[in-house]
Design a protein around this motif. Structure first.
Motif, PDB file in Angstrom:
ATOM      1  N   SER A 103      37.556  31.408  43.484  1.00 28.94           N
ATOM      2  CA  SER A 103      39.012  31.253  43.411  1.00 28.94           C
ATOM      3  C   SER A 103      39.625  31.203  44.805  1.00 28.94           C
ATOM      4  CB  SER A 103      39.631  32.407  42.621  1.00 28.94           C
ATOM      5  OG  SER A 103      39.013  32.537  41.376  1.00 28.94           O
ATOM      6  N   ILE A 104      39.119  32.046  45.697  1.00 26.65           N
ATOM      7  CA  ILE A 104      39.664  32.056  47.057  1.00 26.65           C
ATOM      8  C   ILE A 104      39.384  30.731  47.760  1.00 26.65           C
ATOM      9  CG2 ILE A 104      39.411  33.095  49.347  1.00 26.65           C
ATOM     10  CD1 ILE A 104      39.033  35.764  47.940  1.00 26.65           C
ATOM     11  N   LEU A 105      38.185  30.204  47.521  1.00 25.82           N
ATOM     12  CA  LEU A 105      37.868  28.904  48.139  1.00 25.82           C
ATOM     13  C   LEU A 105      38.828  27.833  47.625  1.00 25.82           C
ATOM     14  CD1 LEU A 105      33.966  28.986  48.130  1.00 25.82           C
ATOM     15  CD2 LEU A 105      35.549  29.398  50.026  1.00 25.82           C
ATOM     16  N   ILE A 106      39.099  27.846  46.325  1.00 22.38           N
ATOM     17  CA  ILE A 106      40.054  26.882  45.766  1.00 22.38           C
ATOM     18  C   ILE A 106      41.427  27.102  46.383  1.00 22.38           C
ATOM     19  CG2 ILE A 106      41.240  26.138  43.668  1.00 22.38           C
ATOM     20  CD1 ILE A 106      38.732  26.949  42.114  1.00 22.38           C
ATOM     21  N   PHE A 107      41.793  28.376  46.524  1.00 26.50           N
ATOM     22  CA  PHE A 107      43.081  28.702  47.116  1.00 26.50           C
ATOM     23  C   PHE A 107      43.193  28.128  48.527  1.00 26.50           C
ATOM     24  CE2 PHE A 107      45.478  31.281  50.037  1.00 26.50           C
ATOM     25  CZ  PHE A 107      46.688  31.407  49.407  1.00 26.50           C
ATOM     26  N   ASN A 108      42.142  28.343  49.313  1.00 26.63           N
ATOM     27  CA  ASN A 108      42.153  27.842  50.695  1.00 26.63           C
ATOM     28  C   ASN A 108      42.314  26.333  50.733  1.00 26.63           C
ATOM     29  OD1 ASN A 108      42.155  30.067  52.219  1.00 26.63           O
ATOM     30  ND2 ASN A 108      39.949  30.142  52.568  1.00 26.63           N
ATOM     31  N   VAL A 122      37.620  39.447  55.074  1.00 27.13           N
ATOM     32  CA  VAL A 122      38.694  40.412  54.876  1.00 27.13           C
ATOM     33  C   VAL A 122      39.417  40.158  53.548  1.00 27.13           C
ATOM     34  CG1 VAL A 122      40.925  41.175  55.733  1.00 27.13           C
ATOM     35  CG2 VAL A 122      39.033  40.866  57.310  1.00 27.13           C
ATOM     36  N   ILE A 123      39.717  38.880  53.302  1.00 22.74           N
ATOM     37  CA  ILE A 123      40.424  38.538  52.066  1.00 22.74           C
ATOM     38  C   ILE A 123      39.581  38.916  50.851  1.00 22.74           C
ATOM     39  CG2 ILE A 123      41.230  36.606  50.671  1.00 22.74           C
ATOM     40  CD1 ILE A 123      42.054  35.278  53.345  1.00 22.74           C
ATOM     41  N   LEU A 124      38.296  38.632  50.970  1.00 23.08           N
ATOM     42  CA  LEU A 124      37.377  38.930  49.886  1.00 23.08           C
ATOM     43  C   LEU A 124      37.365  40.417  49.569  1.00 23.08           C
ATOM     44  CD1 LEU A 124      35.653  37.021  48.358  1.00 23.08           C
ATOM     45  CD2 LEU A 124      33.715  37.675  49.776  1.00 23.08           C
ATOM     46  N   SER A 125      37.329  41.227  50.615  1.00 28.07           N
ATOM     47  CA  SER A 125      37.250  42.663  50.373  1.00 28.07           C
ATOM     48  C   SER A 125      38.549  43.165  49.755  1.00 28.07           C
ATOM     49  CB  SER A 125      36.941  43.416  51.657  1.00 28.07           C
ATOM     50  OG  SER A 125      37.970  43.229  52.580  1.00 28.07           O
ATOM     51  N   LEU A 126      39.637  42.478  50.054  1.00 25.52           N
ATOM     52  CA  LEU A 126      40.921  42.888  49.466  1.00 25.52           C
ATOM     53  C   LEU A 126      40.992  42.525  47.987  1.00 25.52           C
ATOM     54  CD1 LEU A 126      43.867  43.902  49.867  1.00 25.52           C
ATOM     55  CD2 LEU A 126      44.477  41.559  50.347  1.00 25.52           C
ATOM     56  N   MET A 127      40.361  41.393  47.663  1.00 26.91           N
ATOM     57  CA  MET A 127      40.589  40.822  46.350  1.00 26.91           C
ATOM     58  C   MET A 127      39.825  41.477  45.221  1.00 26.91           C
ATOM     59  SD  MET A 127      42.904  38.856  46.252  1.00 26.91           S
ATOM     60  CE  MET A 127      44.042  38.293  47.472  1.00 26.91           C
ATOM     61  N   SER A 128      38.724  42.134  45.529  1.00 29.22           N
ATOM     62  CA  SER A 128      38.010  42.753  44.413  1.00 29.22           C
ATOM     63  C   SER A 128      38.684  44.085  44.103  1.00 29.22           C
ATOM     64  CB  SER A 128      36.544  42.949  44.779  1.00 29.22           C
ATOM     65  OG  SER A 128      36.444  43.942  45.745  1.00 29.22           O
ATOM     66  N   PRO A 129      38.569  44.539  42.874  1.00 28.11           N
ATOM     67  CA  PRO A 129      39.331  45.730  42.490  1.00 28.11           C
ATOM     68  C   PRO A 129      38.860  46.966  43.252  1.00 28.11           C
ATOM     69  CG  PRO A 129      37.822  45.093  40.759  1.00 28.11           C
ATOM     70  CD  PRO A 129      37.786  44.007  41.768  1.00 28.11           C
ATOM     71  N   PRO A 130      39.778  47.877  43.553  1.00 30.68           N
ATOM     72  CA  PRO A 130      39.453  49.061  44.348  1.00 30.68           C
ATOM     73  C   PRO A 130      38.347  49.900  43.725  1.00 30.68           C
ATOM     74  CG  PRO A 130      41.822  48.906  43.978  1.00 30.68           C
ATOM     75  CD  PRO A 130      41.193  47.804  43.216  1.00 30.68           C
ATOM     76  N   PHE A 131      38.307  49.974  42.384  1.00 25.70           N
ATOM     77  CA  PHE A 131      37.317  50.890  41.797  1.00 25.70           C
ATOM     78  C   PHE A 131      35.895  50.405  42.021  1.00 25.70           C
ATOM     79  CE2 PHE A 131      35.958  48.577  38.048  1.00 25.70           C
ATOM     80  CZ  PHE A 131      37.000  47.690  37.844  1.00 25.70           C
ATOM     81  N   ILE A 132      35.732  49.077  42.250  1.00 31.67           N
ATOM     82  CA  ILE A 132      34.394  48.597  42.596  1.00 31.67           C
ATOM     83  C   ILE A 132      34.006  49.130  43.958  1.00 31.67           C
ATOM     84  CG2 ILE A 132      33.045  46.546  43.183  1.00 31.67           C
ATOM     85  CD1 ILE A 132      34.261  45.108  40.912  1.00 31.67           C
ATOM     86  N   GLY A 133      34.999  49.199  44.854  1.00 30.40           N
ATOM     87  CA  GLY A 133      34.761  49.802  46.165  1.00 30.40           C
ATOM     88  C   GLY A 133      34.345  51.250  46.016  1.00 30.40           C
ATOM     89  N   ALA A 134      35.071  51.979  45.186  1.00 34.48           N
ATOM     90  CA  ALA A 134      34.750  53.391  44.977  1.00 34.48           C
ATOM     91  C   ALA A 134      33.328  53.522  44.441  1.00 34.48           C
ATOM     92  CB  ALA A 134      35.737  53.999  43.995  1.00 34.48           C
TER      93      ALA A 134
END
Lengths: 570, 363
Positions: free
Chosen positions: A555-560, A124-136
């Motif tokens: 980065s998220i892994l480091i954050f965790n 979930v965190i991963l999907s939030l963290m990438s920019p929205p336009f990549i999702g689009a």
């Protein structure tokens, strides 16, 4: 009773005189310098640009006379005004859908013993963290005109409804931003005191009724804070509607077009539109605060709620539900990564896998990669230093001045990136502040936009540090400044760094202000992805997006690791 | 080395409000001095003024003849134990205790010896490599104590150090603190709102109310001869009965009519003819079978508490008083509804003027 001693005369005590001297010294200490410099910085980087933005929005095109015509045109002409309606339409829809998805998912994953909670969380965190336009972009790859899934269905003679326009924007926003609801609400659900729900049960309320009368009302402030984030980020996002909206125009897209288009471009109109967006964000924020002000409860979870055991069938169903959503949300990353390895021939994907896209990127766009990491790193270092100092004065040196400081620093929270970009560009394209076209203006934009994250997480941790710990250090003979660096800063470090990593992640993925501020020399990865997509060079776009995604994951892994597995808090 | 301390006309203002108003007292070298009072009485404010965390608006604080008003907190050489311990969470037990010595640039060898000795004193030597998060509240409090005394402070300040501990541990720690303080001979100012704790631990107590010191003295004196009605009420339990001086001779020997019923003879310290407030501790009453001409009443509640029995007795005028009888002194406890007579020993009671502000009996 009579403990009066003969008054000892002390030749060095000067009574009121020494008091006055003490005050002067007190006012010229380090922290007041921090406050002073912060205000000076904010004045230059925030107040000045935005006042000139507002000023400009009242100028008549060509003549530079004062006029209200820009705002009148906005309300009068459907070409402009429809974008406001469109913006609200997609944002409200996305907020509702995100809540419908995020709320039950948070409840299930915190209260029941489903499998793979940690994995779901990371997805979930991963999907939030990438920019929205990549999702689009990846949903276009899947469901667009030549999309992978579209083609499969077409083979069976089924024609899927078009993804372009309202549907696509809402789909991407919903999948992109429901994590806010999920993360906020699971945090709140974990910290409600179990005895409150037990009291409800003890009084004869259970099941759905308990949920509706006790659990949800208690976390309502959190739900609304999450919903607010969904709404605001949707309102501010520029890349998604630009890519997938096609004819369906929303406010940020209009601002961009008004400002950028060489023929018919209108900076005054763009300024007026920017002001409108800011006003919308501000009023939504105010409404949320007003509603919540009366319904906010402080709770300390003396005993966190217990995780309930589910029967096997229910457990499987609940797990499938959560994983299903997390997988769909993460599909975008998977799609871009797979795509990045597919062989291309010009803009066309062909059969087979290769590293061609990466070779091309390294050959043509390596500057964008170095730029991204260089600018972001500089911005982060600045943010850490500023965040550390400013959050300290906000929390520990409470006064009217620091309250204003807090408010001003949080202001960029409600400013869409494109608007900030335009504002800075307009303000700093003439002497003595000639910054346009330099890396400096990009870094400035990043710092202004992402500093609120760092400040928020720094103040949050500082509130948890008891002031008596600092006093203990001073009492043991360490001067206040040294105490700050030896004790306070060290204790704050995890909070500051985790906030900084979040800022870092959003900075490397930043598109909307970069796209306004970049030049050929200062272009970043996200700008390149956008331009590659526009040029239909999907392979290189996917490769760049994969590089961003992998960096984000690391980065998220480091954050965790840093936050001790406490999860993301925003 | 340990210092004496003089607090002279000290005032702390928050706006117009005087949180500490004209405080005056001397703490002798090696003395255990307690500031006692209800919350908001200014005791912690005064302590923080001594530590240097609150400014001093008026008056002087003097250590061994030296005014310290303008010396910043980190240069005052005062040990302090905080209510919530304030242990540095990121440092080990050893490093916590060594922290103040490091700031004083104590040589490595001496530092090690002193830290270990301090930890031994609080029986925490085997915990020296632990992280604070693995320690209980009581253990953290011991570390805080060791950290404060290891620097050999001029004065040791303690701000309600036991308030976060459970009842049993509180009594244990109170003994530890008392022994350690006597052993080191360290001048100590202790703040608490718990009167029992204050009585048990202190050499002398200053009782504060609304920023003003009400009385200073040894535990026993304060308990037996409170300076005013507030102190009599705050320390232990007191019954307040209405009385009137009917006759007083030149030496001050007065006849006091209690509740218009019985007369007692008490020696007053000055000539006074008016209404008085008579303050009597529950244990200073003697209960007997009803006798004509004495204060009489009816038992309304009887609570057996082991070493003594506590009665609520409703007097004929409707006032309810508390009376204690020691289990060892009686053969039976009285039942609810029993009619009784109440007498008291004239030399054990306290008499205040009708406002309750001033004591009329000698110490």
């Amino acid at each position: 009773m009579s403990e009066l001693q003969p008054r000892l005369k002390n030749p060095f005590s000067k009574g009121p005189v020494s008091n006055k001297k003490f005050n002067i010294r007190k006012h010229f200490n380090f922290w007041n310098m921090v406050i002073l410099l912060s205000f000076a910085g904010l004045l230059l980087a925030l107040v000045y640009p935005f006042s000139s933005l507002i000023f400009r929005s009242f100028l008549e095109r060509g003549t530079n006379n004062f006029t209200l015509s820009n705002y009148k045109d906005f309300v009068r002409l459907p070409y402009y005004f429809s974008t406001l309606k469109n913006s609200f339409s997609v944002c409200i829809a996305a907020t509702i859908f995100a809540t419908i998805i995020g709320l039950p998912m948070a409840y299930i994953s915190t209260r029941y013993n489903i499998w793979g909670k940690k994995l779901i969380n990371i997805m979930v965190i991963l999907s939030l963290m990438s920019p929205p336009f990549i999702g689009a972009y990846s949903w276009i790859l899947l469901l667009g005109r030549n999309g992978f899934i579209t083609k499969i269905f077409a083979n069976f003679g089924i024609h899927l409804p078009t993804i372009y326009g309202w549907t696509g924007i809402v789909l991407v926003f919903t999948l992109k931003f429901f994590p806010y609801i999920y993360l906020y609400v699971s945090g709140a659900l974990k910290s409600t005191d179990a005895s409150l729900e037990e009291a409800a049960e003890n009084l004869g309320t259970s099941g759905i009724k308990k949920l509706m009368t006790v659990t949800f009302p208690l976390i309502l402030p959190t739900i609304s804070a999450g919903a607010l984030m969904v709404f605001m980020t949707s309102l501010a996002d520029f890349g998604t509607p630009m890519l997938i909206g096609e004819g369906y125009k929303v406010l940020p897209v209009l601002v961009y077009e008004e400002f950028m288009s060489e023929i018919g471009g209108n900076a005054a109109m763009a300024s007026a539109l920017s002001v409108v967006i800011i006003l919308c964000s501000l009023s939504v924020l105010m409404i949320q605060k007003l509603i919540i002000a009366k319904k906010s409860y402080t709770m300390s979870a003396l005993r966190p709620p217990q995780v309930k055991e589910l029967s096997l069938g229910k457990r499987i169903a609940a797990t499938v539900f959560c994983f299903g959503i997390a997988t769909i949300a993460m599909a975008q990353q998977v799609v871009v990564i797979i795509t990045s390895f597919i062989k291309t021939s010009g803009p066309i994907f062909v059969k087979g896998f290769s590293l061609d896209s990466y070779r091309l990127v390294m050959h043509r766009l390596s500057r964008n990669i170095t730029n991204t990491f260089l600018f972001s790193t500089i911005a982060i270092v600045i943010m850490i230093v500023i965040g550390l100092l400013i959050s300290y004065v906000i929390v520990r040196k409470k006064s009217k001045a620091t309250e204003l400081l807090d408010l001003l620093i949080m202001f960029p929270y409600v400013i869409p990136g494109a608007v900030l970009g335009i504002t800075l560009l307009v303000a700093f394209n003439k002497k003595p502040f000639m910054l346009s076209g330099t890396a400096g203006i990009l870094i400035l934009a990043y710092v202004i936009r992402k500093l609120p994250y760092t400040i928020r997480s720094s103040t949050a941790i500082l509130y948890q540090i008891d002031p008596s710990i600092e006093e203990a250090s001073i009492n043991l003979g360490v001067p206040p400044m040294k105490t700050f660096f030896k004790i306070t800063a060290v204790l704050m470090a995890p909070g500051v760094f985790s906030g900084a990593i979040l800022s870092w992640i959003t900075t490397i993925n930043e598109l909307s202000s970069s796209i306004i501020l970049y030049t050929g020399k200062t272009s970043t990865i996200s700008v390149a992805i956008y331009t590659e997509v526009i040029r239909a060079s999907f392979g290189t776009a996917a490769a760049l997006a994969s590089i961003l995604t992998v960096t984000t994951v690391i980065s998220i892994l480091i954050f965790n690791k840093l936050s001790g597995g406490q999860g993301i808090s925003m | 080395m340990s210092h004496s301390m003089i607090i002279q006309n000290v005032v702390k203002k928050f706006g117009d409000y005087r949180a500490v108003n004209q405080a005056n007292f001397t703490v002798e070298k090696g003395e255990f001095f307690t500031l006692l009072g209800p919350s908001g009485c200014g005791k912690t404010t005064l302590l923080r003024m001594i530590a240097g965390f609150n400014s001093i608006e008026e008056g002087e604080i003097i250590f061994n003849d030296k005014v310290i008003n303008d010396i910043p907190a980190h240069k005052r050489d005062i040990g302090m134990v905080f209510q919530n311990y304030a242990i540095f969470p990121h440092l080990s037990v050893y490093k916590n205790v060594a922290y103040g010595l490091k700031a004083r640039n104590v040589a490595a060898k001496e530092m090690k010896e002193r830290v270990e000795e301090a930890l031994r004193m609080v029986q925490m030597e085997e915990y020296k490599d632990r992280q604070p998060s693995h320690l209980s509240g009581g253990q953290q409090q011991r570390i805080a104590l060791a950290r404060a005394v290891v620097i050999h402070p001029k004065i040791l300040l303690m701000d309600e150090p036991l308030s976060n501990l459970d009842a049993k541990l509180r009594v244990q720690m109170r003994i530890t603190i008392r022994k350690l303080q006597k052993q080191l001979g360290i001048t100590t100012v202790y703040v608490t709102h718990d009167q029992e704790e204050a009585l048990a631990i202190s050499d002398r107590i200053a009782i504060m109310k609304e920023g003003v010191i009400q009385q200073i003295g040894e535990s026993e004196k304060i308990y037996k001869r409170p300076a005013n009605g507030f102190v009599a009420n705050f320390i232990g339990t007191s019954n307040f009965l209405e009385g009137k001086v009917t006759k007083i001779n030149e030496e001050g020997l007065a006849d006091i009519l209690v509740l218009n019923k019985s007369t007692i003879k008490v020696k007053l310290k000055k000539q006074y003819e008016d209404k008085v407030v008579i303050s009597i501790r529950p244990e200073e009453f003697v209960i007997s079978e009803p006798v004509e001409g004495q204060l009489r009443g009816e038992v309304t509640l009887s609570t057996f508490l082991g070493d003594f029995i506590n009665y609520e007795i409703k007097l004929e005028n409707g006032q309810v008083i508390e009376v204690n009888e020691y289990t060892k002194d009686v053969n039976f406890s009285r039942k609810i509804g029993d009619k009784v007579s109440i007498t008291t020993k004239a030399d054990k009671i306290n008499i205040f003027d009708h406002t309750g502000e001033e004591s009329l009996v000698n110490e």
